[in-house]
Design an enzyme around this catalytic site. Structure first.
Site, short mmCIF file in Angstrom:
data_model
loop_
_atom_site.label_atom_id
_atom_site.label_comp_id
_atom_site.label_asym_id
_atom_site.label_seq_id
_atom_site.Cartn_x
_atom_site.Cartn_y
_atom_site.Cartn_z
N SER A 147 85.78 -44.04 -8.36
CA SER A 147 85.40 -43.61 -9.73
C SER A 147 83.84 -42.83 -9.67
O SER A 147 83.48 -42.55 -10.69
CB SER A 147 85.35 -44.91 -10.52
N SER B 291 85.30 -47.15 -4.79
CA SER B 291 84.82 -45.91 -5.58
C SER B 291 83.88 -45.16 -5.31
O SER B 291 83.34 -44.25 -5.55
CB SER B 291 84.38 -46.62 -6.71
N LYS C 205 74.95 -43.45 -11.29
CA LYS C 205 76.22 -43.56 -12.06
C LYS C 205 75.84 -43.97 -13.60
O LYS C 205 75.01 -45.07 -13.60
CB LYS C 205 76.94 -44.19 -11.22
N1 GLN Z 1 90.26 -46.66 -7.18
C1 GLN Z 1 90.11 -47.98 -7.39
C2 GLN Z 1 90.58 -48.44 -8.85
O1 GLN Z 1 91.13 -47.57 -9.68
C3 GLN Z 1 88.53 -48.40 -7.49
C4 GLN Z 1 87.74 -48.43 -8.47
C5 GLN Z 1 86.54 -48.79 -8.13
O2 GLN Z 1 85.98 -49.14 -6.90
N2 GLN Z 1 85.47 -48.90 -9.26
O3 GLN Z 1 90.68 -49.52 -9.27
#
Ligand code: GLN
Length: 483
Positions: free
Chosen positions: A152, A176, A75
């Site tokens: 994400s 994420s 990532k």
């Molecule tokens: N979907 C969650 C958020 O928008 C988790 C994001 C993550 O784990 N980086 O905060």
């Protein structure tokens, strides 16, 4: 012959038997990336990967090292020395980190080959895979390109799900890795907070952030934990509890718990039926499975509590993105003017919204009522789950109440409303508590995958992975990818 849609051990065997060389693998990956239409990549290591593979192809295969010569993706919120790293934010365009993230170093030491930096929701703040500066990342399982892969860690999931790499590194602050894994038939695993060094991972919310990753089966996940886990002097929050052999535990009939409020919130019959079937098959194997109620209010509070704490931490941890220390410079007379310009132009409105929420909750006059209240709420949530995990080996639930949503349905309209989509947003409890947690495939609906999630107590990864392997055996769903 294709190899990269196989799992790590299969590819390793092909390398050891000289059926394929690292150079063949890199060429296959680059070729697939060229033809890929999922918008999963920020940077492709074209020259670097070929060079590395050429060197490796001249050497003997390390037969005891399954990662030798295996291409992987990471990532774009991990620092990679002299390789552009943007966290999918316009603000970081052109940034070249001066050092490598620890997980990346460990993979390089094992002679795994980085093939690409992958897209994410900007700064890892999002769950849709559509908010990065390159736009939407698509789900390889949905050829009509109308459904998200989730975020994400969207690009890492898409690269692995499309058969381009057998594993990909992501990060998990709320869900994420574990949510996109559910949407793309992958295994998505985050270990205990502190088990893997976060050195070089861009902070989103450090008390919740974990290095996490995608593989095609549980065994590969266990292998990676043995390589990536363990203390790192550069991350003082990394644990010095010794790592274990994560692949050797014997299966026994464990005890698992279903959370009533999350289960009751499930509406999709196919997902519910598949989960019920799994539960009865686990029982046949001798597992004891009980249901525990945590109360509607507490279940509903998980996401709001996560949102306040993560936004507050994100606000303070990203204050350095000011155009001077990091970020594109803008003409300005004063520091304030510079900040204003850089952050207005550099961040999307979704990021600005998080920083506004974070700033409001941290204001001196609001701290008691918002931020500190969220911390107290976290304490209650964590104590509740600690108690459950003290008398049960794991919590087991569907990872998501739906298959991958359509783009456009991405901003949940009712997320803080009465029926707070509890089953869609509960995975963050594992970040609030720092527990290890894994998602793996459970079934398909309309040819789209959905997953099951299992979470256990701190530093019980060996047990968790074993339970996951039993589930994998029952479902028979592993080593999946979609071309
Ligand atoms: N979907 C969650 C958020 O928008 C988790 C994001 C993550 O784990 N980086 O905060």
């Amino acid at each position: 012959m294709e190899y990269l849609d196989k799992n790590i051990y299969e590819i390793h065997e092909a390398l050891a038997n000289k059926k394929v060389t690292p150079l063949d693998l890199v060429k296959e990956a680059l070729d697939k990336i060229k033809n890929d239409t999922n918008n999963a990549f920020e940077y492709v290591y074209e020259k670097e990967a070929i060079k590395l593979a050429e060197e490796l192809s001249k050497q003997e295969v390390e037969v005891d090292n399954p990662l030798w010569g295996i291409p992987f993706a990471i990532k774009d919120n991990f620092s990679t020395k002299d390789i552009p790293t943007t966290a999918s934010s316009k603000l970081l365009e052109g940034y070249l980190p001066p050092f490598d993230a620890e997980v990346y170093t460990r993979l390089l030491n094992k002679k795994a080959i980085p093939i690409a930096k992958t897209t994410l929701d900007e700064l890892a703040m999002g769950g849709t895979g559509s908010s990065g500066h390159l736009g939407k990342t698509f789900n390889p399982w949905d050829k009509s390109k109308t459904r998200m892969i989730g975020g994400s860690s969207c690009g890492s999931a898409a690269a692995c799900a499309a058969g381009i790499v057998p594993f990909a590194i992501g990060s998990d602050t709320g869900d994420s890795v574990r949510k996109p894994a559910s949407y793309s038939a992958l295994v998505g695993f985050k270990p205990t907070w502190g088990r893997i060094s976060r050195f070089g991972l861009f902070p989103f919310a450090p008390s919740l952030d974990t290095v996490a990753y995608f593989t095609r089966n549980v065994k590969d996940s266990a292998l990676l934990l043995n390589v990536l886990g363990g203390h790192d002097i550069k991350d003082t929050t990394s644990s010095s509890i010794p790592i274990e052999d994560y692949q050797s535990l014997k299966d026994k009939p464990y005890k698992a718990t279903i959370i009533k409020e999350i289960y009751d919130d499930l509406k999709d019959k196919t997902i519910k039926d598949a989960f019920d079937k799994l539960v009865s098959e686990l029982k046949q194997k001798g597992y004891k499975i009980n249901t525990v109620s945590i109360g509607f209010d507490l279940a509903k509070a998980i996401y709001s509590c996560y949102y306040i704490i993560s936004s507050a931490e994100a606000t303070s941890n990203n204050a350095n993105l000011d155009g001077i220390k990091f970020g594109v410079n803008k003409e300005a007379e004063t520091y304030e003017e510079m900040l204003f310009k850089v952050r207005t132009e550099g961040f999307s409105d979704r990021i600005r919204r998080r920083f506004v929420i974070g700033s409001i909750s941290l204001l001196e006059e609001n701290q008691q009522e918002i931020y500190l209240r969220a911390l107290r709420c976290r304490r209650v949530i964590v104590e509740t789950f600690n108690k459950i995990l003290e008398s049960s080996d794991a919590i087991i639930l569907p990872a998501s109440p739906t298959i991958a949503p359509l783009f456009g349905d991405d901003i949940p309209k009712k997320s803080f409303a009465k029926d707070a989509m509890i089953s869609d947003n509960y995975l963050a409890f594992a970040n609030l508590g720092g527990y290890p947690s894994i998602t793996l495939p459970l079934g398909f609906e309309d040819e789209m995958p959905f997953g099951v999630n299992i979470t256990s107590h701190h530093f019980t990864e060996a047990k968790l992975l074993k339970i996951a392997q039993t589930v994998e055996q029952i479902t028979g769903l592993k080593d999946l990818s979609k071309k």
